[in-house]
Design an enzyme around this catalytic site. Structure first.
Site, PDB file in Angstrom:
ATOM      1  N   TYR A  60      18.647   1.427  -2.744  1.00 37.15           N
ATOM      2  CA  TYR A  60      17.507   2.334  -2.566  1.00 37.15           C
ATOM      3  C   TYR A  60      16.480   2.117  -3.675  1.00 37.15           C
ATOM      4  CZ  TYR A  60      14.708   6.375  -1.461  1.00 37.15           C
ATOM      5  OH  TYR A  60      13.657   7.164  -1.096  1.00 37.15           O
ATOM      6  N   PHE A 112     -14.020  -2.700   9.000  1.00 40.11           N
ATOM      7  CA  PHE A 112     -12.818  -2.979   9.764  1.00 40.11           C
ATOM      8  C   PHE A 112     -12.302  -1.625  10.259  1.00 40.11           C
ATOM      9  CE2 PHE A 112      -8.371  -3.700  10.707  1.00 40.11           C
ATOM     10  CZ  PHE A 112      -8.535  -4.689  11.653  1.00 40.11           C
ATOM     11  N   THR A 113     -11.729  -1.629  11.464  1.00 36.71           N
ATOM     12  CA  THR A 113     -11.378  -0.377  12.151  1.00 36.71           C
ATOM     13  C   THR A 113     -10.546   0.572  11.287  1.00 36.71           C
ATOM     14  OG1 THR A 113      -9.540  -1.584  13.124  1.00 36.71           O
ATOM     15  CG2 THR A 113     -11.541  -1.404  14.443  1.00 36.71           C
ATOM     16  N   ASP A 203     -10.157  -6.495   0.358  1.00 42.48           N
ATOM     17  CA  ASP A 203      -9.258  -6.535   1.515  1.00 42.48           C
ATOM     18  C   ASP A 203      -8.832  -7.985   1.666  1.00 42.48           C
ATOM     19  OD1 ASP A 203      -7.985  -6.773   3.929  1.00 42.48           O
ATOM     20  OD2 ASP A 203      -9.313  -5.398   4.993  1.00 42.48           O
ATOM     21  N   LYS A 246      -0.346 -11.048   7.969  1.00 43.32           N
ATOM     22  CA  LYS A 246      -1.219 -12.193   8.283  1.00 43.32           C
ATOM     23  C   LYS A 246      -0.885 -13.359   7.340  1.00 43.32           C
ATOM     24  CE  LYS A 246      -3.537  -8.569  10.166  1.00 43.32           C
ATOM     25  NZ  LYS A 246      -3.054  -7.179  10.083  1.00 43.32           N
ATOM     26  N   ARG A 370     -13.071  -6.935  20.755  1.00 45.77           N
ATOM     27  CA  ARG A 370     -13.626  -6.599  19.450  1.00 45.77           C
ATOM     28  C   ARG A 370     -15.110  -6.311  19.645  1.00 45.77           C
ATOM     29  NH1 ARG A 370      -9.958  -5.470  15.512  1.00 45.77           N
ATOM     30  NH2 ARG A 370      -9.958  -3.968  17.183  1.00 45.77           N
ATOM     31  N   PHE A 437      -9.409   1.910  20.713  1.00 48.93           N
ATOM     32  CA  PHE A 437      -9.111   0.629  21.368  1.00 48.93           C
ATOM     33  C   PHE A 437      -7.630   0.400  21.588  1.00 48.93           C
ATOM     34  CE2 PHE A 437      -7.674  -0.994  17.365  1.00 48.93           C
ATOM     35  CZ  PHE A 437      -8.429  -0.276  16.448  1.00 48.93           C
TER      36      PHE A 437
HETATM   37  C1  P70 Z   1      -5.495  -7.629  13.523  1.00 54.73           C
HETATM   38  C2  P70 Z   1      -4.663  -6.728  12.625  1.00 54.73           C
HETATM   39  C3  P70 Z   1      -5.164  -5.678  10.498  1.00 54.73           C
HETATM   40  C4  P70 Z   1      -6.009  -5.546   9.321  1.00 54.73           C
HETATM   41  C5  P70 Z   1      -7.046  -6.464   9.072  1.00 54.73           C
HETATM   42  C6  P70 Z   1      -7.876  -6.284   7.958  1.00 54.73           C
HETATM   43  C7  P70 Z   1      -8.987  -7.242   7.659  1.00 54.73           C
HETATM   44  C8  P70 Z   1      -6.682  -4.358   7.336  1.00 54.73           C
HETATM   45  C9  P70 Z   1      -5.838  -4.474   8.438  1.00 54.73           C
HETATM   46  C10 P70 Z   1      -4.784  -3.418   8.654  1.00 54.73           C
HETATM   47  C11 P70 Z   1      -4.049  -5.562  13.354  1.00 54.73           C
HETATM   48  C12 P70 Z   1      -5.062  -4.663  13.953  1.00 54.73           C
HETATM   49  C13 P70 Z   1      -5.486  -3.527  13.266  1.00 54.73           C
HETATM   50  C14 P70 Z   1      -6.463  -2.719  13.806  1.00 54.73           C
HETATM   51  C15 P70 Z   1      -7.039  -3.075  15.005  1.00 54.73           C
HETATM   52  C16 P70 Z   1      -6.597  -4.170  15.724  1.00 54.73           C
HETATM   53  C17 P70 Z   1      -5.616  -4.953  15.185  1.00 54.73           C
HETATM   54  N1  P70 Z   1      -5.477  -6.381  11.490  1.00 54.73           N
HETATM   55  N2  P70 Z   1      -7.666  -5.240   7.140  1.00 54.73           N
HETATM   56  O1  P70 Z   1      -5.020  -7.933  14.613  1.00 54.73           O
HETATM   57  O2  P70 Z   1      -3.529  -3.945   8.397  1.00 54.73           O
HETATM   58  O3  P70 Z   1      -2.382  -3.793  10.627  1.00 54.73           O
HETATM   59  O4  P70 Z   1      -1.097  -4.213   8.501  1.00 54.73           O
HETATM   60  O5  P70 Z   1      -2.079  -1.988   8.950  1.00 54.73           O
HETATM   61  O6  P70 Z   1      -7.259  -7.506   9.879  1.00 54.73           O
HETATM   62  O7  P70 Z   1      -6.575  -8.083  13.122  1.00 54.73           O
HETATM   63  P1  P70 Z   1      -2.206  -3.464   9.161  1.00 54.73           P
END
Ligand code: P70
Length: 445
Positions: A60, A112-113, A203, A246, A370, A437
């Site tokens: 742990y 970013f979303t 990021d 990634k 996107r 989305f």
């Molecule tokens: C994708 C994934 C994650 C991501 C990223 C960047 C530049 C942070 C994150 C978050 C998964 C995804 C996430 C949201 C919408 C669609 C797809 N990207 N910054 O496919 O990381 O997913 O580990 O929480 O690309 O691009 P995590």
């Protein structure tokens, strides 16, 4: 490890698309032939990473894999303190809650979303300061991830530096096509931010991929290693959020990395509320081991060159076929320009969403919208944001597919392009509150 692919009939795929509400996130993976939804957690681990899993120390507290991960992160990236998380958005959540006050503004090189949502949930407002070229799919600018320094300066002038806790800099900017920022631009951003006491948050989800394009495109960088460029990028920034799913070639994992020991202590305290103890943060020991190894592998030139090279292969095939894509070809996927692909559809008929569904029905190739769906609603007007970029992302997992798979993808996109005049738009019939989305449902118009 290999996995059989299942080829279904077109009629079966039509049914699957309908059942999924024309949202590729809602398809069953079993119903997908070639899965280009995302490169997140979908890459193949190496022999070394699989061997690492066997060395998992599932204590742990104080797992040896955590200390290996910490050492690996410090060695490659140079950040001083590591707070592990289960994936990237958990790091974004903690950092946003710790640094953002109500009414703050956070400039960044495109939204970013998940990043923007966590900024908003913490009371902040995101302001886009990326160069204009990033919003133009046809611009051939080699560094479309660059910050427009005049836009950044204007944010500081308008709101005052004390309302700007940090500037958020993504490498290999996802939402505009996996476009890199240059070292020269990052140096200037870092200097301007630090002059005003503003932190630079990185990021770094696809940092090594950005580093490769710096090596190939930026003056004076050809002789540097990807590893050294990666380090140079990190050295210009104060903290980082990482989705290890990634660059790091693992199925799950991430971290927050910071240089300020006080901020690190606060984050270490917060991680026990949301993720787990600060020596595992939501990961199993074996996951941390695979991640520690992935950090070393992702900056190896042969790996990163073939990874980005495969993306280029698909992009060039599509370009030869006259398909409108975002240029230059980026790091982790090829992005179709749905506005040009389906010019007869209004953006509120969700052309990119419709195109992703059409490609799936044609061949079982899964991609990701996107565009207008991803961008969500403007909190002030309540209307769809209608972003300049309306894209479908064909995202390539690392070390999984062959060029032959890419040929199948290109053929399918060409077939859909030839039949494009008949494509119909979509109406959203279910819209979740957050990150719509992922779970929204549609019906054909
Ligand atoms: C994708 C994934 C994650 C991501 C990223 C960047 C530049 C942070 C994150 C978050 C998964 C995804 C996430 C949201 C919408 C669609 C797809 N990207 N910054 O496919 O990381 O997913 O580990 O929480 O690309 O691009 P995590």
């Amino acid at each position: 490890m290999v996995e059989p692919l299942r080829m279904m009939t077109q009629a079966e795929r039509e049914k699957a698309a309908e059942e999924a509400g024309y949202n590729t996130f809602l398809l069953r993976s079993e119903d997908v032939y070639i899965d280009l939804l995302t490169d997140s957690g979908t890459s193949a681990m190496s022999d070394r990473q699989w061997a690492g899993l066997m060395l998992g120390d599932e204590a742990y507290a104080g797992s040896r894999n955590f200390y290996h991960l910490e050492a690996s992160m410090r060695e490659v990236y140079g950040y001083k303190e590591l707070i592990p998380t289960h994936q990237g958005r958990a790091a974004e959540h903690m950092l946003s809650q710790l640094l953002i006050k109500d009414g703050d503004v956070i400039p960044g090189n495109m939204y970013f979303t998940t990043t923007r949502l966590h900024q908003e949930l913490a009371g902040g407002t995101f302001v886009d300061v990326i160069i204009d070229e990033a919003h133009d799919p046809e611009s051939l600018h080699p560094f479309k991830g660059n910050v427009d320094l005049a836009k950044f300066q204007a944010v500081i002038d308008e709101y005052g530096a004390d309302r700007v806790p940090y500037v958020c800099i993504a490498t290999a900017v996802n939402m505009c096509g996996g476009q890199p920022i240059s070292l020269e631009n990052l140096r200037a951003v870092s200097e301007l931010a630090h002059q005003h006491g503003i932190l630079v948050v990185h990021d770094m989800t696809r940092c090594a991929e950005n580093a490769l394009l710096i090596k190939e495109r930026e003056d004076g960088c050809a002789e540097k290693t990807v590893r050294d460029i990666t380090r140079e990028i990190c050295d210009l920034t104060d903290a980082a959020t990482m989705s290890s799913k990634k660059d790091h070639l693992v199925n799950i994992g991430g971290f927050l990395a910071v240089n300020d020991p006080e901020l690190a202590d606060k984050a270490r305290n917060m991680v026990v509320v949301y993720e787990g103890l600060h020596t595992y943060g939501g990961m199993a020991g074996r996951d941390m081991e695979a991640l520690a190894i992935g950090i070393q592998e992702c900056v190896e030139f042969d790996h990163i060159k073939s990874r980005v090279g495969q993306v280029e292969y698909l992009g060039e095939k599509l370009q030869e076929g006259g398909i409108p894509i975002v240029q230059p070809i980026g790091t982790h996927g090829v992005f179709l320009d749905a506005k040009k692909f389906l010019p007869h559809l209004d953006q509120d008929q969700f052309p990119a969403q419709a195109l992703a569904a059409e490609i799936y029905v044609d061949s079982g190739v899964r991609s990701m919208e996107r565009g207008n769906v991803s961008a969500g609603r403007d909190p002030k007007t309540g209307g769809n944001r209608r972003p300049p970029l309306e894209l479908v992302r064909l995202t390539i997992p690392r070390r999984v597919y062959t060029q032959a798979h890419m040929d199948v993808v290109a053929e399918s996109v060409k077939a859909v392009y030839d039949a494009r005049a008949a494509a119909r738009g979509l109406r959203m019939v279910y819209e979740p509150k957050y990150l719509r989305f992922f779970q929204a449902r549609f019906e054909p118009l």
